[in-house]
Design a protein around this motif. Structure first.
Motif, mmCIF file in Angstrom:
data_model
loop_
_atom_site.group_PDB
_atom_site.id
_atom_site.type_symbol
_atom_site.label_atom_id
_atom_site.label_comp_id
_atom_site.label_asym_id
_atom_site.label_seq_id
_atom_site.Cartn_x
_atom_site.Cartn_y
_atom_site.Cartn_z
ATOM 1 N N ASP A 75 59.514 44.636 45.332
ATOM 2 C CA ASP A 75 58.424 44.645 46.310
ATOM 3 C C ASP A 75 57.576 45.901 46.184
ATOM 4 O O ASP A 75 56.836 46.245 47.107
ATOM 5 N N LEU A 76 57.680 46.594 45.051
ATOM 6 C CA LEU A 76 56.864 47.785 44.840
ATOM 7 C C LEU A 76 55.386 47.455 45.025
ATOM 8 O O LEU A 76 54.944 46.376 44.626
ATOM 9 N N PRO A 77 54.602 48.375 45.581
ATOM 10 C CA PRO A 77 53.161 48.123 45.667
ATOM 11 C C PRO A 77 52.556 48.043 44.266
ATOM 12 O O PRO A 77 52.865 48.858 43.410
ATOM 13 N N VAL A 78 51.709 47.035 44.056
ATOM 14 C CA VAL A 78 51.041 46.851 42.770
ATOM 15 C C VAL A 78 49.533 46.798 43.024
ATOM 16 O O VAL A 78 49.052 45.966 43.794
ATOM 17 N N ILE A 79 48.816 47.709 42.375
ATOM 18 C CA ILE A 79 47.356 47.712 42.430
ATOM 19 C C ILE A 79 46.856 47.234 41.073
ATOM 20 O O ILE A 79 47.154 47.842 40.044
ATOM 21 N N VAL A 80 46.118 46.140 41.081
ATOM 22 C CA VAL A 80 45.575 45.577 39.846
ATOM 23 C C VAL A 80 44.239 46.235 39.545
ATOM 24 O O VAL A 80 43.406 46.409 40.439
ATOM 25 N N ILE A 81 44.058 46.590 38.266
ATOM 26 C CA ILE A 81 42.789 47.131 37.785
ATOM 27 C C ILE A 81 42.273 46.152 36.747
ATOM 28 O O ILE A 81 42.978 45.824 35.793
ATOM 29 N N SER A 82 41.042 45.655 36.957
ATOM 30 C CA SER A 82 40.528 44.650 36.036
ATOM 31 C C SER A 82 39.013 44.682 35.957
ATOM 32 O O SER A 82 38.335 45.060 36.912
ATOM 33 N N ALA A 83 38.505 44.261 34.803
ATOM 34 C CA ALA A 83 37.061 44.111 34.631
ATOM 35 C C ALA A 83 36.590 42.781 35.223
ATOM 36 O O ALA A 83 35.404 42.595 35.462
ATOM 37 N N ARG A 84 37.548 41.874 35.445
ATOM 38 C CA ARG A 84 37.210 40.582 36.041
ATOM 39 C C ARG A 84 36.990 40.783 37.538
ATOM 40 O O ARG A 84 37.939 41.017 38.271
ATOM 41 N N GLY A 85 35.757 40.657 37.973
ATOM 42 C CA GLY A 85 35.449 40.977 39.365
ATOM 43 C C GLY A 85 35.085 39.799 40.234
ATOM 44 O O GLY A 85 34.579 39.988 41.339
ATOM 45 N N THR A 86 35.360 38.580 39.779
ATOM 46 C CA THR A 86 34.996 37.426 40.605
ATOM 47 C C THR A 86 35.899 37.354 41.830
ATOM 48 O O THR A 86 37.068 37.754 41.792
ATOM 49 N N THR A 87 35.346 36.842 42.884
ATOM 50 C CA THR A 87 36.103 36.712 44.127
ATOM 51 C C THR A 87 37.337 35.844 43.926
ATOM 52 O O THR A 87 38.430 36.176 44.409
ATOM 53 N N GLN A 88 37.199 34.743 43.191
ATOM 54 C CA GLN A 88 38.328 33.838 42.975
ATOM 55 C C GLN A 88 39.453 34.536 42.215
ATOM 56 O O GLN A 88 40.623 34.355 42.518
ATOM 57 N N ASN A 89 39.098 35.349 41.222
ATOM 58 C CA ASN A 89 40.101 36.082 40.450
ATOM 59 C C ASN A 89 40.866 37.050 41.358
ATOM 60 O O ASN A 89 42.091 37.161 41.279
ATOM 61 N N LYS A 90 40.149 37.735 42.226
ATOM 62 C CA LYS A 90 40.799 38.663 43.167
ATOM 63 C C LYS A 90 41.748 37.901 44.091
ATOM 64 O O LYS A 90 42.884 38.316 44.311
ATOM 65 N N ILE A 91 41.279 36.768 44.612
ATOM 66 C CA ILE A 91 42.101 35.959 45.518
ATOM 67 C C ILE A 91 43.361 35.483 44.805
ATOM 68 O O ILE A 91 44.473 35.576 45.340
ATOM 69 N N ASP A 92 43.203 34.984 43.572
ATOM 70 C CA ASP A 92 44.355 34.487 42.809
ATOM 71 C C ASP A 92 45.400 35.571 42.603
ATOM 72 O O ASP A 92 46.600 35.338 42.766
ATOM 73 N N LEU A 93 44.978 36.764 42.232
ATOM 74 C CA LEU A 93 45.929 37.851 41.967
ATOM 75 C C LEU A 93 46.578 38.373 43.242
ATOM 76 O O LEU A 93 47.756 38.714 43.249
ATOM 77 N N LEU A 94 45.826 38.427 44.329
ATOM 78 C CA LEU A 94 46.417 38.837 45.604
ATOM 79 C C LEU A 94 47.465 37.813 46.050
ATOM 80 O O LEU A 94 48.529 38.189 46.539
ATOM 81 N N ARG A 95 47.181 36.548 45.840
ATOM 82 C CA ARG A 95 48.160 35.503 46.187
ATOM 83 C C ARG A 95 49.355 35.524 45.258
ATOM 84 O O ARG A 95 50.452 35.131 45.632
ATOM 85 N N LEU A 96 49.151 35.986 44.037
ATOM 86 C CA LEU A 96 50.235 36.083 43.057
ATOM 87 C C LEU A 96 51.174 37.248 43.376
ATOM 88 O O LEU A 96 52.292 37.306 42.897
ATOM 89 N N GLY A 97 50.701 38.198 44.218
ATOM 90 C CA GLY A 97 51.579 39.287 44.624
ATOM 91 C C GLY A 97 50.991 40.681 44.533
ATOM 92 O O GLY A 97 51.658 41.650 44.868
ATOM 93 N N ALA A 98 49.747 40.803 44.075
ATOM 94 C CA ALA A 98 49.121 42.132 44.034
ATOM 95 C C ALA A 98 48.888 42.615 45.465
ATOM 96 O O ALA A 98 48.607 41.822 46.361
ATOM 97 N N ASP A 99 49.012 43.916 45.667
ATOM 98 C CA ASP A 99 48.770 44.489 46.991
ATOM 99 C C ASP A 99 47.318 44.932 47.162
ATOM 100 O O ASP A 99 46.832 45.047 48.282
#
Length: 190
Positions: free
Chosen positions: A36-60
Motif C-alpha cells: 500500500d506504499l504511496p505511488v505517484i505516477v509521472i507520465s507524458a500522457r496527460g489525457t484525463t482518461q489516462n489519469k483516471i485509469d491509473l488512479l483506479r489501478l492504484g496510483a495515489d
C-alpha cells in the motif's frame, strides 16, 4: 518488485510509465498486489482518461510531464504525510520468538524469515495484534477474505494448517496458534 519492497525501507514510489523493459502500468499492478506504499505516477500522457485509469489501478497521485519540481516535492510531502497517518501505530509485532514486520510484510521465527502467503501473513498479523482475543472462524474469514464465512468452506482451516506447518518447520518444539474447539483460533497460551 514485491521482493524489493519487502526488503528495502521504501516510503514512496515515483513511477515513470515509460520504462525500458516493463510497462509502468504493469509495474503498478505488481506493486498493488503486495503493498500500500504511496505511488505517484509521472507520465507524458496527460489525457484525463489516462489519469483516471491509473488512479483506479492504484496510483495515489499523477504528475504530467513536464513538471515543476516544487509542485512535485509538495505532492511527495503530501502523500508521505497522508500515508504516515494511515499506518498502524505498531509496525513490528512480537510473540515469543516470532517477529512480524507489518511495514516490510516480513515474518521471522528464531531469526529465520518465513515464506508466507499474503493470507497467511494477514491471519498471523491479526492474531498477533490481538493476542488475548479468540477469533471465531467467521470473524477471521470476514476479516481476511472480506466475505461471509460458510461452515462447509475449508479455506480457513487449510490456511491455518499451512501456517502452522511453516512455523513448525522452524520451531517444532513450540506452539503458536491454538484451536479453541467449537469457537475458532487464538495465539497460543501457556
Amino acid at each position: 518488485m514485491c521482493q524489493i519492497i519487502r526488503h528495502q525501507n521504501i516510503d514512496l514510489i515515483l513511477l515513470d510509465l515509460m520504462l525500458p523493459y516493463k510497462s509502468g502500468d504493469q509495474l503498478l499492478k505488481e506493486i498493488r498486489s503486495c503493498s500500500d506504499l504511496p505511488v505517484i505516477v509521472i507520465s507524458a500522457r496527460g489525457t484525463t482518461q489516462n489519469k483516471i485509469d491509473l488512479l483506479r489501478l492504484g496510483a495515489d497521485d499523477y504528475i504530467t510531464k513536464p513538471f515543476d519540481l516544487d509542485e512535485t516535492l509538495a505532492r511527495i510531502e503530501s502523500n508521505l504525510r497522508r500515508s504516515k497517518l494511515q499506518t498502524f501505530p505498531k509496525k513490528v509485532l512480537k510473540f515469543q520468538e516470532l517477529t512480524l514486520d507489518t511495514g516490510s510484510l516480513t515474518a521471522y521465527l528464531k531469526g529465520v524469515e518465513l515464506s508466507l502467503t499474503a493470507k497467511e501473513f494477514r491471519i498471523l498479523e491479526l492474531l498477533m495484534r490481538y493476542p488475548d482475543k479468540i477469533f471465531s472462524k467467521a470473524n477471521l474469514f470476514q476479516s481476511i477474505w472480506g466475505s461471509e464465512y460458510l461452515s462447509e468452506d475449508n479455506t480457513l482451516n487449510v490456511h491455518i494448517s499451512h501456517l502452522r506447518n511453516k512455523l513448525k518447520a522452524v520451531s517444532s518444539e513450540n506452539e503458536y496458534i491454538d484451536t479453541v474447539w467449537g469457537i475458532g483460533y487464538r495465539l497460543h497460551k501457556d
